[in-house]
Scaffold this active site. Structure first.
Site, PDB file in Angstrom:
ATOM      1  N   GLY A 179       0.939  -1.209  -0.083  1.00 23.28           N
ATOM      2  CA  GLY A 179       0.070   0.094  -0.108  1.00 23.28           C
ATOM      3  C   GLY A 179       0.856   1.243   0.072  1.00 23.28           C
ATOM      4  O   GLY A 179       2.157   1.268  -0.185  1.00 23.28           O
ATOM      5  N   ASN A 180       0.276   2.382   0.361  1.00 24.22           N
ATOM      6  CA  ASN A 180       1.027   3.642   0.468  1.00 24.22           C
ATOM      7  C   ASN A 180       0.505   4.668   1.332  1.00 24.22           C
ATOM      8  O   ASN A 180      -0.654   4.152   2.071  1.00 24.22           O
ATOM      9  CB  ASN A 180       1.175   4.298  -0.903  1.00 24.22           C
ATOM     10  CG  ASN A 180      -0.108   4.833  -1.426  1.00 24.22           C
ATOM     11  OD1 ASN A 180      -1.116   5.520  -1.062  1.00 24.22           O
ATOM     12  ND2 ASN A 180      -0.562   4.133  -2.737  1.00 24.22           N
TER      13      ASN A 180
END
Ligand SMILES: Cc1cc2nc3c(=O)[nH]c(=O)nc-3n(C[C@H](O)[C@H](O)[C@H](O)COP(=O)(O)O)c2cc1C
Length: 427
Positions: free
Chosen positions: A217-218
């Site tokens: 993810g980020n």
């Protein structure tokens, strides 16, 4: 002209509100004032009453001698039933100065005096103009209260920086100048200029599964995208938000489509794109994903897995290929360090966008998951506008102002013809 209600709370800057009220009346607005009991220790009712030509109210149990009428209106035969008649009839409600105490009450829905009760009951747009000592202003509690109010659609009139009332102190916290207070009021009164426009906003960070539990993810929170959606809705647009993982609060006025992965985000945006007039691509979309996500949870005992990654589809590229000439497409670029603006300019040209919002994520306190941002807005017209560090709501206003400018300046014919050709090829 409009009926404007002004709420004054306790702070030295209350004297500046007198001038703002004078300016508003000079512009032709009918103004009524309500004061908190503390504010009367700074500026007496007599001053506001003299300037507005109307009685000032300070308590919920006080009868209004003007029976809810604004200056220039006939006084009704009967007193209104509600102590909230003034706010019910107002077209804009400006609270200036907004003390730290009043901001805290407003943020948490207190209604323990006429000013705060009126804010809860206000059917009209509300603006607050904080004014206080810089340590009070910078305190996380005050900042959280402001963020909470902004999220609810309250317009914040930011304080200025300069000499403060306490001797020898310099910093942020000065009440906005009277002309700025008037401008904030007028902004509340402007008709929703985006009525009939459909705005599509992508938000948050995509998650690419490694197995059934883990993902790549980020750090995107979706706060910038939600601020854009909120501002577009405030301007009257019909807003759809395609949101991947977020921590911010989506605006209730927007239609929300939840997605997880870049592929899901691409599909949802493609579905919505046709009917949108403005695309604001603020999501942080993964560039790579695990090529073969495991169908079950990977077991520790089986050793450290080696992940093979593959590129995700270019969501924006696919949408640009299908665009109509009348659509405005804005991209976002989170760039690192020196050369951020140049790199953003390259992305705008490569992706054939109308504008790009560049933020330098190497700076602390802004961008990902922060409440503030500092951006440069580049446009296809060659314009370059820097928005100094400010709340994401303020940045959203600047971005939407740029979209408005772009919508007034149609694309060159040659560019349009190319676009027509691309649009056929892309379908
Ligand atoms: C001389 C003096 C100046 C003050 N100036 C401010 C100010 O500028 N901003 C602020 O938030 N509070 C200020 N205060 C504190 C507020 O008056 C206090 O928090 C009060 O409870 C605010 O009440 P209200 O929000 O109901 O008006 C000041 C207090 C004093 C005694």
């Amino acid at each position: 002209m409009a009926r404007v209600l002004v709420g004054v709370s306790g702070g030295i800057a209350a004297y500046k509100t007198l001038e703002a009220v004078r300016l508003a009346i000079k512009t032709g607005h009918a103004v009524r004032v309500i004061q908190t009991p503390t504010s009367e220790r700074f500026v007496g009712r007599a001053s506001f009453a003299a300037i507005t030509g109307a009685p000032v109210l300070g308590g919920e149990f006080e009868p209004d001698p003007a029976r809810g009428a604004y200056p220039g209106e006939p006084v009704p035969d009967r007193a209104p039933i509600s102590h909230l008649a003034l706010v019910e009839r107002a077209e804009a409600y400006l609270i200036a100065p907004a003390s730290a105490n009043t901001l805290a009450k407003l943020a948490h829905g207190f209604a323990d005096n006429l000013l705060t009760a009126a804010a809860l009951a206000a059917p009209c747009p509300v603006a607050v103009a904080p004014a206080m000592n810089q340590r009070m202003y910078r305190h996380p509690a005050t900042q959280a209260n402001l963020a909470r109010l902004e999220q609810r659609g309250v317009r914040i009139v930011p304080p200025g920086e300069g000499d403060l009332a306490s001797h020898g102190e310099y910093g942020i916290g000065r009440l906005a100048e009277p002309a700025e207070l008037l401008e904030a009021c007028e902004a509340l009164l402007r008709p929703p200029t985006w009525a009939g426009l459909r705005v599509l906003v992508s938000a948050g960070g995509t998650r690419e599964p490694i197995d059934t539990v883990r993902y790549i993810g980020n750090r995107s929170s979706g706060k910038m995208a939600f601020a854009l959606a909120r501002e577009a809705a405030r301007r009257g647009a019909e807003v759809t938000v395609v949101a991947a993982a977020t921590t911010g609060t989506p605006p209730p006025q927007a239609r929300l489509v939840r997605v997880q992965t870049a592929a899901e985000l691409a599909r949802a945006c493609e579905r919505e794109f046709e009917r949108c007039d403005v695309l604001l691509m603020a999501a942080a979309v993964a560039d790579f994903r695990p090529a073969k996500p495991a169908a079950a949870k990977l077991k520790k005992e089986h050793g450290v897995p080696v992940l093979e990654l593959e590129p995700t589809d270019d969501v924006l590229g696919a949408l640009v290929a299908r665009r109509r000439r009348d659509q405005v497409m804005v991209g976002f670029a989170a760039e690192h360090g020196a050369g951020a603006v140049e790199s953003g300019r390259g992305k705008m040209a490569r992706k054939r966008l109308d504008a790009i919002v560049v933020n330098d994520i190497s700076r602390p306190g802004i961008g990902f998951d922060a409440d503030e941002n500092l951006v440069t807005i580049l446009s296809r017209t060659g314009a370059e506008r820097r928005v100094e560090q400010s709340s994401k709501a303020q940045v959203a206003r600047a971005v939407l102002d740029e979209v408005e400018r772009l919508r007034r300046e149609p694309r060159e014919e040659a560019d349009g013809a190319r676009m027509g050709a691309r649009s056929t090829a892309g379908v």
